[in-house]
Design a protein around this motif. Structure first.
Motif, PDB file in Angstrom:
ATOM      1  N   VAL A  76       0.836  -1.202   0.000  1.00 52.64           N
ATOM      2  CA  VAL A  76       0.000   0.000   0.000  1.00 52.64           C
ATOM      3  C   VAL A  76       0.872   1.253   0.000  1.00 52.64           C
ATOM      4  N   LEU A  77       1.947   1.236   0.790  1.00 54.47           N
ATOM      5  CA  LEU A  77       2.853   2.390   0.822  1.00 54.47           C
ATOM      6  C   LEU A  77       3.570   2.566  -0.521  1.00 54.47           C
ATOM      7  N   ILE A  78       3.941   1.464  -1.164  1.00 58.20           N
ATOM      8  CA  ILE A  78       4.601   1.544  -2.472  1.00 58.20           C
ATOM      9  C   ILE A  78       3.686   2.235  -3.482  1.00 58.20           C
ATOM     10  N   VAL A  79       2.446   1.793  -3.556  1.00 57.68           N
ATOM     11  CA  VAL A  79       1.495   2.378  -4.506  1.00 57.68           C
ATOM     12  C   VAL A  79       1.198   3.826  -4.140  1.00 57.68           C
ATOM     13  N   TYR A  80       1.016   4.093  -2.848  1.00 63.22           N
ATOM     14  CA  TYR A  80       0.692   5.454  -2.398  1.00 63.22           C
ATOM     15  C   TYR A  80       1.793   6.445  -2.770  1.00 63.22           C
ATOM     16  N   TYR A  81       3.041   6.102  -2.462  1.00 59.77           N
ATOM     17  CA  TYR A  81       4.138   7.032  -2.752  1.00 59.77           C
ATOM     18  C   TYR A  81       4.462   7.084  -4.241  1.00 59.77           C
ATOM     19  N   SER A  82       4.213   6.003  -4.960  1.00 62.11           N
ATOM     20  CA  SER A  82       4.413   6.039  -6.411  1.00 62.11           C
ATOM     21  C   SER A  82       3.473   7.058  -7.042  1.00 62.11           C
ATOM     22  N   ILE A  83       2.218   7.054  -6.595  1.00 61.26           N
ATOM     23  CA  ILE A  83       1.236   8.003  -7.126  1.00 61.26           C
ATOM     24  C   ILE A  83       1.507   9.412  -6.609  1.00 61.26           C
ATOM     25  N   LYS A  84       1.897   9.532  -5.343  1.00 60.14           N
ATOM     26  CA  LYS A  84       2.142  10.847  -4.755  1.00 60.14           C
ATOM     27  C   LYS A  84       3.329  11.546  -5.414  1.00 60.14           C
ATOM     28  N   ILE A  85       4.392  10.819  -5.663  1.00 62.54           N
ATOM     29  CA  ILE A  85       5.617  11.420  -6.221  1.00 62.54           C
ATOM     30  C   ILE A  85       5.497  11.599  -7.733  1.00 62.54           C
ATOM     31  N   LYS A  86       4.952  10.622  -8.427  1.00 63.03           N
ATOM     32  CA  LYS A  86       4.940  10.644  -9.887  1.00 63.03           C
ATOM     33  C   LYS A  86       3.609  11.091 -10.471  1.00 63.03           C
ATOM     34  N   GLY A  87       2.580  11.127  -9.629  1.00 67.88           N
ATOM     35  CA  GLY A  87       1.249  11.411 -10.131  1.00 67.88           C
ATOM     36  C   GLY A  87       0.643  10.154 -10.741  1.00 67.88           C
TER      37      GLY A  87
END
Length: 277
Positions: free
Chosen positions: A167-178
C-alpha cells in the motif's frame, strides 16, 4: 508432551493455530471453526504479534524517557546502537526525502525480530501452559487447545505486513509521480513504444505484485522451516538436547538476518517508489 501423540499428531498440533470464529450459535473456537469460511481469526498470532508490538513500543519509549546526555546506561547505549544501525542503512539505501522511512524501518526491524525471537522458546513450553489453562479454567481437552507462538510462521501475518508495504509503495508512487506518471511507469517500461503497452503492463504488474508476495513468502518460509525443525528435534525426547542447542545458536544469527532482509527490501521498494523519472 511428545509422548502423548504420535509423531504426525504432535507435529500437526504444534503447527495448528488457535482460531476463533462466529457461527450461528455464537463464538466458536478451533475445530468448531473448520467450516466457518473466510472470517476466522488466528488468535494466537494476533495476541503474540500485538503483545510484542506493545513490548517494542514500551522498551523504546522507556529508554527515550530515561535517556541522558551524559554517560549512557548499557540499555540506552544498546537502543542507540540499534537506531544508528537502522538510520545508517536508511541513509545508504533510501534516496528520497521522507521522514516516515526511518521510523518505519526501525519498527519493521525490531518488531519482526521480536516475533522471530519467539522461535527460540522451547516448542513444548507455551502449548503445555495453554493446555493446562484450557483444561483447568475452561474444561477443555488439552489436545484441543492450540498455541502457535511464532507469529511469523503464520502466512496471514507475513502477508499482512507485506500488504502494508505494498500500500505504501502504490501510495508514494502516485504521490511522487502522479497517477499519469505511475501509469506510464507501468505501461512504457521496459519497452518505450505504444505498441508494447500491453506487454509492458503485464511485465510491470507482475513485478509490482511480486514485491509484497516475495516479502511475505521469504519471511514465512524461513521461519516456518525453522520452527518445523525445532518440532522435529523435540520429538526425540531427552535426546533432543545435543541437537536443540546448536540449532538454537545458529538461529541467533538467522532470526535478526530475516528481520534485516525484510527491512532492507522495504526500504529499497519505497526508494524505487520515490524515484521520479
Amino acid at each position: 508432551m511428545a509422548s502423548e501423540y504420535t509423531t504426525t499428531e504432535y507435529i500437526q498440533h504444534h503447527l495448528t493455530n488457535a482460531t476463533m470464529c462466529t457461527t450461528e450459535s455464537g463464538i466458536a473456537f478451533n475445530k468448531a471453526c473448520k467450516d466457518a469460511g473466510f472470517w476466522v481469526w488466528n488468535i494466537d498470532t494476533l495476541a503474540w504479534s500485538i503483545g510484542l508490538g506493545i513490548l517494542f513500543l514500551w522498551l523504546f519509549t522507556s529508554a527515550a524517557k530515561k535517556a541522558t546526555t551524559g554517560v549512557p546506561t548499557k540499555w540506552q547505549a544498546f537502543i542507540e546502537l540499534v537506531i544508528d544501525f537502522v538510520n545508517t542503512n536508511v541513509k545508504d539505501t533510501f534516496h528520497g526525502k521522507n521522514s516516515l522511512i526511518a521510523p518505519l524501518a526501525l519498527t519493521i526491524f525490531v518488531w519482526v525480530f521480536l516475533m522471530n525471537l519467539m522461535d527460540l522458546v522451547p516448542v513444548d513450553i507455551l502449548p503445555t501452559i495453554a493446555g493446562l489453562v484450557g483444561s483447568t479454567f475452561f474444561g477443555m481437552d488439552p489436545h484441543d487447545v492450540y498455541m502457535k507462538a511464532v507469529p511469523t510462521t503464520d502466512l496471514n501475518l507475513t502477508f499482512a505486513l507485506a500488504l502494508g508495504v505494498f500500500v505504501l509503495i502504490v501510495y508514494y508512487s502516485i504521490k511522487i509521480k502522479g497517477i499519469s506518471g505511475f501509469m506510464k511507469e507501468l505501461t512504457l517500461q521496459p519497452f518505450n513504444h505504444w505498441a508494447f503497452i500491453p506487454v509492458n503492463f503485464i511485465l510491470e504488474s507482475v513485478t509490482l505484485i511480486a514485491r509484497p508476495v516475495s516479502l511475505a513468502l521469504r519471511l514465512f518460509g524461513n521461519l516456518y522451516a525453522s520452527e518445523l525443525i525445532f518440532i522435529l528435534i523435540a520429538t526425540l525426547g531427552l535426546w533432543q538436547l545435543p541437537l536443540h542447542f546448536p540449532w538454537a545458536v545458529f538461529h541467533i544469527l538467522v532470526l535478526p538476518l530475516q528481520a534485516f532482509i525484510f527491512m532492507m527490501l522495504t526500504i529499497v521498494y519505497l526508494s524505487l517508489a520515490h524515484e521520479d523519472h
